[in-house]
Design a protein around this motif. Structure first.
Motif, PDB file in Angstrom:
ATOM      1  N   ALA A 164      -4.602  -5.933 -11.625  1.00  0.00           N
ATOM      2  CA  ALA A 164      -3.798  -5.568 -12.921  1.00  0.00           C
ATOM      3  C   ALA A 164      -4.766  -5.812 -14.102  1.00  0.00           C
ATOM      4  O   ALA A 164      -4.461  -4.998 -15.058  1.00  0.00           O
ATOM      5  N   ALA A 165      -5.155  -6.885 -14.147  1.00  0.00           N
ATOM      6  CA  ALA A 165      -6.418  -7.100 -15.291  1.00  0.00           C
ATOM      7  C   ALA A 165      -7.481  -5.831 -15.366  1.00  0.00           C
ATOM      8  O   ALA A 165      -7.778  -5.696 -16.486  1.00  0.00           O
ATOM      9  N   ARG A 166      -7.548  -5.361 -14.497  1.00  0.00           N
ATOM     10  CA  ARG A 166      -8.623  -3.970 -14.681  1.00  0.00           C
ATOM     11  C   ARG A 166      -7.779  -2.650 -14.864  1.00  0.00           C
ATOM     12  O   ARG A 166      -8.368  -1.498 -14.557  1.00  0.00           O
ATOM     13  N   GLY A 167      -6.743  -2.896 -15.130  1.00  0.00           N
ATOM     14  CA  GLY A 167      -5.768  -1.524 -15.612  1.00  0.00           C
ATOM     15  C   GLY A 167      -4.963  -1.121 -14.582  1.00  0.00           C
ATOM     16  O   GLY A 167      -4.285   0.069 -14.835  1.00  0.00           O
ATOM     17  N   HIS A 168      -4.885  -1.489 -13.251  1.00  0.00           N
ATOM     18  CA  HIS A 168      -4.028  -0.990 -12.368  1.00  0.00           C
ATOM     19  C   HIS A 168      -2.711  -1.223 -12.144  1.00  0.00           C
ATOM     20  O   HIS A 168      -2.528  -2.325 -12.736  1.00  0.00           O
ATOM     21  N   ALA A 169      -1.752  -0.642 -11.500  1.00  0.00           N
ATOM     22  CA  ALA A 169      -0.646  -1.216 -11.160  1.00  0.00           C
ATOM     23  C   ALA A 169      -0.434  -1.659  -9.842  1.00  0.00           C
ATOM     24  O   ALA A 169      -1.037  -1.095  -9.014  1.00  0.00           O
ATOM     25  N   VAL A 170       0.356  -2.895  -9.727  1.00  0.00           N
ATOM     26  CA  VAL A 170       0.638  -3.482  -8.363  1.00  0.00           C
ATOM     27  C   VAL A 170       2.163  -3.935  -8.302  1.00  0.00           C
ATOM     28  O   VAL A 170       2.932  -4.291  -9.044  1.00  0.00           O
ATOM     29  N   THR A 171       2.526  -3.332  -7.041  1.00  0.00           N
ATOM     30  CA  THR A 171       3.841  -3.819  -6.564  1.00  0.00           C
ATOM     31  C   THR A 171       3.747  -4.711  -5.345  1.00  0.00           C
ATOM     32  O   THR A 171       3.118  -4.663  -4.463  1.00  0.00           O
ATOM     33  N   PHE A 172       4.183  -5.885  -5.899  1.00  0.00           N
ATOM     34  CA  PHE A 172       3.961  -7.341  -4.929  1.00  0.00           C
ATOM     35  C   PHE A 172       5.304  -7.051  -4.251  1.00  0.00           C
ATOM     36  O   PHE A 172       6.340  -7.452  -4.827  1.00  0.00           O
ATOM     37  N   VAL A 173       5.251  -7.237  -2.956  1.00  0.00           N
ATOM     38  CA  VAL A 173       6.504  -7.333  -2.064  1.00  0.00           C
ATOM     39  C   VAL A 173       6.384  -8.647  -1.107  1.00  0.00           C
ATOM     40  O   VAL A 173       5.665  -8.969  -0.558  1.00  0.00           O
ATOM     41  N   SER A 174       7.644  -9.052  -1.262  1.00  0.00           N
ATOM     42  CA  SER A 174       8.061 -10.275  -0.489  1.00  0.00           C
ATOM     43  C   SER A 174       9.503 -10.501  -0.430  1.00  0.00           C
ATOM     44  O   SER A 174      10.218  -9.332  -0.544  1.00  0.00           O
ATOM     45  N   THR A 175      10.071 -11.564  -0.117  1.00  0.00           N
ATOM     46  CA  THR A 175      11.393 -11.746  -0.125  1.00  0.00           C
ATOM     47  C   THR A 175      11.985 -12.218  -1.466  1.00  0.00           C
ATOM     48  O   THR A 175      11.333 -13.239  -2.092  1.00  0.00           O
ATOM     49  N   PRO A 176      13.318 -12.377  -1.656  1.00  0.00           N
ATOM     50  CA  PRO A 176      13.830 -12.969  -2.934  1.00  0.00           C
ATOM     51  C   PRO A 176      13.487 -14.333  -3.250  1.00  0.00           C
ATOM     52  O   PRO A 176      12.798 -14.498  -4.266  1.00  0.00           O
ATOM     53  N   ARG A 177      13.379 -15.408  -2.760  1.00  0.00           N
ATOM     54  CA  ARG A 177      13.399 -16.564  -2.593  1.00  0.00           C
ATOM     55  C   ARG A 177      11.834 -16.980  -2.796  1.00  0.00           C
ATOM     56  O   ARG A 177      11.536 -17.661  -3.907  1.00  0.00           O
ATOM     57  N   ASN A 178      11.061 -16.360  -2.157  1.00  0.00           N
ATOM     58  CA  ASN A 178       9.702 -16.287  -2.118  1.00  0.00           C
ATOM     59  C   ASN A 178       8.962 -16.088  -3.560  1.00  0.00           C
ATOM     60  O   ASN A 178       8.607 -16.648  -4.380  1.00  0.00           O
ATOM     61  N   ILE A 179       9.735 -14.636  -4.052  1.00  0.00           N
ATOM     62  CA  ILE A 179       9.056 -14.198  -5.455  1.00  0.00           C
ATOM     63  C   ILE A 179       9.717 -15.128  -6.625  1.00  0.00           C
ATOM     64  O   ILE A 179       9.038 -15.459  -7.529  1.00  0.00           O
ATOM     65  N   ALA A 180      10.751 -15.729  -6.252  1.00  0.00           N
ATOM     66  CA  ALA A 180      11.259 -16.808  -7.441  1.00  0.00           C
ATOM     67  C   ALA A 180      10.562 -17.916  -7.619  1.00  0.00           C
ATOM     68  O   ALA A 180      10.516 -18.613  -8.552  1.00  0.00           O
ATOM     69  N   ARG A 181       9.685 -18.473  -6.511  1.00  0.00           N
ATOM     70  CA  ARG A 181       9.126 -19.609  -6.525  1.00  0.00           C
ATOM     71  C   ARG A 181       7.639 -19.350  -6.679  1.00  0.00           C
ATOM     72  O   ARG A 181       6.808 -20.266  -6.884  1.00  0.00           O
TER      73      ARG A 181
END
Length: 615
Positions: free
Chosen positions: A35-52
């Motif tokens: 992302a810092a290089r200007g690219h777009a990232v879709t980060f996939v995981s489960t709801p509780r993991n993303i929240a943590r």
């Protein structure tokens, strides 16, 4: 115009790690770098993991989006369990079964992304089809889904390269089958129905982009070229001096003298038994050292242990912010299971190690760290691997009390100070190689300012040539101090020999030598004509080599009275080159000068010094 140009180079990555925080955190760090290089990232995981997960910096939040896929229910898997931190080791296999149930929702997500859903047009680049999928060892089912949409996959290993090479390629293991009970242990099925080794090999077989770290041997084993990408660690920041009184562990550490505490944590997947915990507890008690122990569940502790050690120890059964704990000024050393993520985080702060490995790559990591003098391994019996309280106490006292501990700490600090900046450069160059957006300005900003050459890794010819696999420990980056770095392996960027020969004609007067005969013939002719020869020792996996290549072509056109040769070190391996790119200057058959690294100015200066200005 500048914005349009940037948009042309913007890529969309889908990043999907395994459900363990030792995997989630490095994958998140990779996402932040992209992302810092200007690219777009879709980060996939489960709801509780993303929240943590740690919060993203304000400047990156619009470049990284989180997509939560609910984990399917599995009989026997505790409700709300979404990571290895939520289950005991014996239930991790049920977590894998649930993880495999994410195949269908992930397929639906990719189908919608590739169809160009009109409702997502307002999301900018996130409304475009993915350019890459970066996946983990467990996603054996994902590559066939990606192939349907013609999306290339990148397999990203968080393990040290020596472990990846130790496991070897699937077809090589078929040719050289396991013959003992111990050999078959890694192949055992679990409740998910798929052995970890099968997940690993099937994912590797499909990936166009692989990410291990002992570059040439892995490229040879898996037939996929390798590009090193450095370590992916969360930002260290300043060492924490306390003040956050909402955190029990931090409050306790605030009360301890500087450098006096041993942090004890054995990860979430190590098969630790009640007997192991009892012996470890007794050893900590015998050692007399202050300690903070992250432990689940507390019922495994010997009766009365917490009361007897309450004046100098804390057992914490909740969530422990490991980076914050390791960065606290009270911390003096780390008793670890030797998961690579934990070891790397500890080295970030220069802590010596007390090592107690259990499974997978942990034994090899402990061996490498011991050889580098940054700690000691708890002694075990040879026949069954058992360790006792006296073994723990001896190792802890040696690191925390005796004079050896000062030496271990000094070695750990040297290790990190010599390696972190260089790894940062490797990561930037690898990302640039993958995304193909490294231009002349990027080279000046991201490469020359940090390090000017990529190390040439060690190259054993084959893992089967190593007589004692138990003792196998290849340094992961030959010229770097810290062993172990992440890497990208580019499939589409490397051509076959016929294509390389066609490229030689396109490169003007730069002559690519693919055989010893070609090389010696060109060198002989140059010697007869008394011309200066400049040899570019390069590698297809090296970002700096790729970035300097157009400059080398430019010089070849500018100085027609000089012979410019290019040699790929993975084609002609007999030359002892410590780093790439390396440029040798030869005249009259004798080497007269050398330039190491992608330094345009130095290269031009030495060409003019030894050959003079063109007529």
């Amino acid at each position: 115009m500048a914005g349009d140009k940037q948009q042309q180079h913007t890529l969309h990555f889908v990043v999907f790690p395994w459900l363990a925080f030792g995997h989630l955190i490095p994958f998140l760090e990779l996402s932040k770098r992209l992302a810092a290089r200007g690219h777009a990232v879709t980060f996939v995981s489960t709801p509780r993991n993303i929240a943590r997960l740690p919060a993203l910096a304000e400047g990156l939040s619009d470049r990284v989006r989180m997509v939560a896929l609910p984990l399917p229910a599995v009989d026997g898997l505790p409700e709300g369990a979404e990571s290895t931190a939520d289950v005991p080791p014996e239930k991790v296999e049920l977590l894998k079964a649930g993880f495999d149930g994410l195949a269908a929702p992930l397929a639906d997500f990719l189908a919608a992304a590739c169809a160009g859903d009109p409702e997502e047009e307002e999301e900018g680049v996130f409304g475009t089809r993915p350019d890459w999928i970066v996946l983990d060892f467990a996603h054996y089912w994902l590559c066939p889904i990606a192939e349907k949409h013609q999306i290339p996959c990148a397999m990203f290993f968080i393990y040290p390269a020596s472990w990846v090479a130790y496991g070897g390629a699937h077809e090589e293991n078929v040719k050289h089958p396991c013959v003992t009970i111990e050999d078959f242990m890694a192949e055992m099925l679990n409740a998910s129905g798929v052995a970890d080794s099968e997940r690993y090999s099937r994912t590797v077989d499909h990936c166009r982009l692989l990410v291990p770290r002992v570059f040439p041997i892995l490229a040879e084993l898996f037939r996929k070229p390798v590009v090193p990408a450095g370590l992916l660690l969360p930002a260290a920041g300043d060492r924490h001096h306390g003040g956050d009184h909402g955190d029990t562990t931090t409050r306790w550490l605030d009360e301890q003298p500087p450098g006096s505490v041993l942090y004890v944590a054995l990860g979430s997947e190590a098969p630790v038994t009640v007997e192991n915990v009892c012996e470890l507890a007794a050893g900590l008690e015998l050692s007399g050292a202050r300690f903070l122990w992250a432990l689940r569940p507390p019922s495994m502790l010997p009766e009365g242990f917490e009361e007897r050690t309450s004046r100098r120890g804390l057992v914490w059964t909740g969530w422990v912010p490991q980076m914050r704990v390791l960065g606290h000024v009270a911390m003096g050393a780390f008793l670890t299971h030797c998961g690579w993520g934990s070891v790397a985080e500890s080295l970030r702060f220069g802590h010596p190690l007390v090592m107690l490995p259990f499974i997978t790559d942990q034994g090899l990591i402990a061996r490498m760290m011991t050889e580098r003098g940054v700690g000691v391994e708890v002694a075990r019996r040879d026949d069954d691997g058992w360790f006792g309280r006296d073994d723990v106490a001896v190792a802890v006292r040696r690191v925390m009390v005796e004079e050896d501990g000062k030496v271990f700490a000094l070695n750990a600090r040297r290790l990190v100070s010599h390696g972190i900046a260089r790894y940062a450069a490797l990561l930037l160059c690898a990302i640039a190689t993958v995304t193909r957006d490294l231009g002349p300005r990027d080279v000046a900003a991201t490469h020359h300012d940090v390090v000017s050459s990529t190390p040439r890794p060690s190259h054993p010819t084959s893992r089967h040539a190593i007589p004692n696999r138990h003792a196998f420990a290849i340094p992961d980056c030959h010229a770097f101090a810290i062993p172990g770095c992440h890497a990208f392996v580019i499939h589409h960027a490397v051509t076959d020999s016929r294509s390389r020969r066609r490229m030689a004609a396109e490169e003007g007067v730069v002559i690519a030598c693919h055989t010893k005969e070609e090389f010696y013939a060109k060198m002989g002719k140059a010697k007869e004509t008394k011309k200066l020869v400049v040899i570019d020792f390069t590698a297809s996996w090296c970002g700096p080599s790729r970035s300097i290549a157009p400059v080398f072509v430019e010089f070849a056109k500018k100085y027609p009275h000089v012979v410019f040769l290019k040699v790929d070190i993975d084609e002609l391996r007999e030359y002892e080159i410590e780093g790439v790119p390396t440029f040798h200057f030869v005249k009259g058959g004798e080497k007269i000068d050398i330039v190491v690294g992608a330094n345009k100015d130095e290269l031009q200066t030495k060409v003019e010094k030894h050959a003079g200005q063109p007529a």
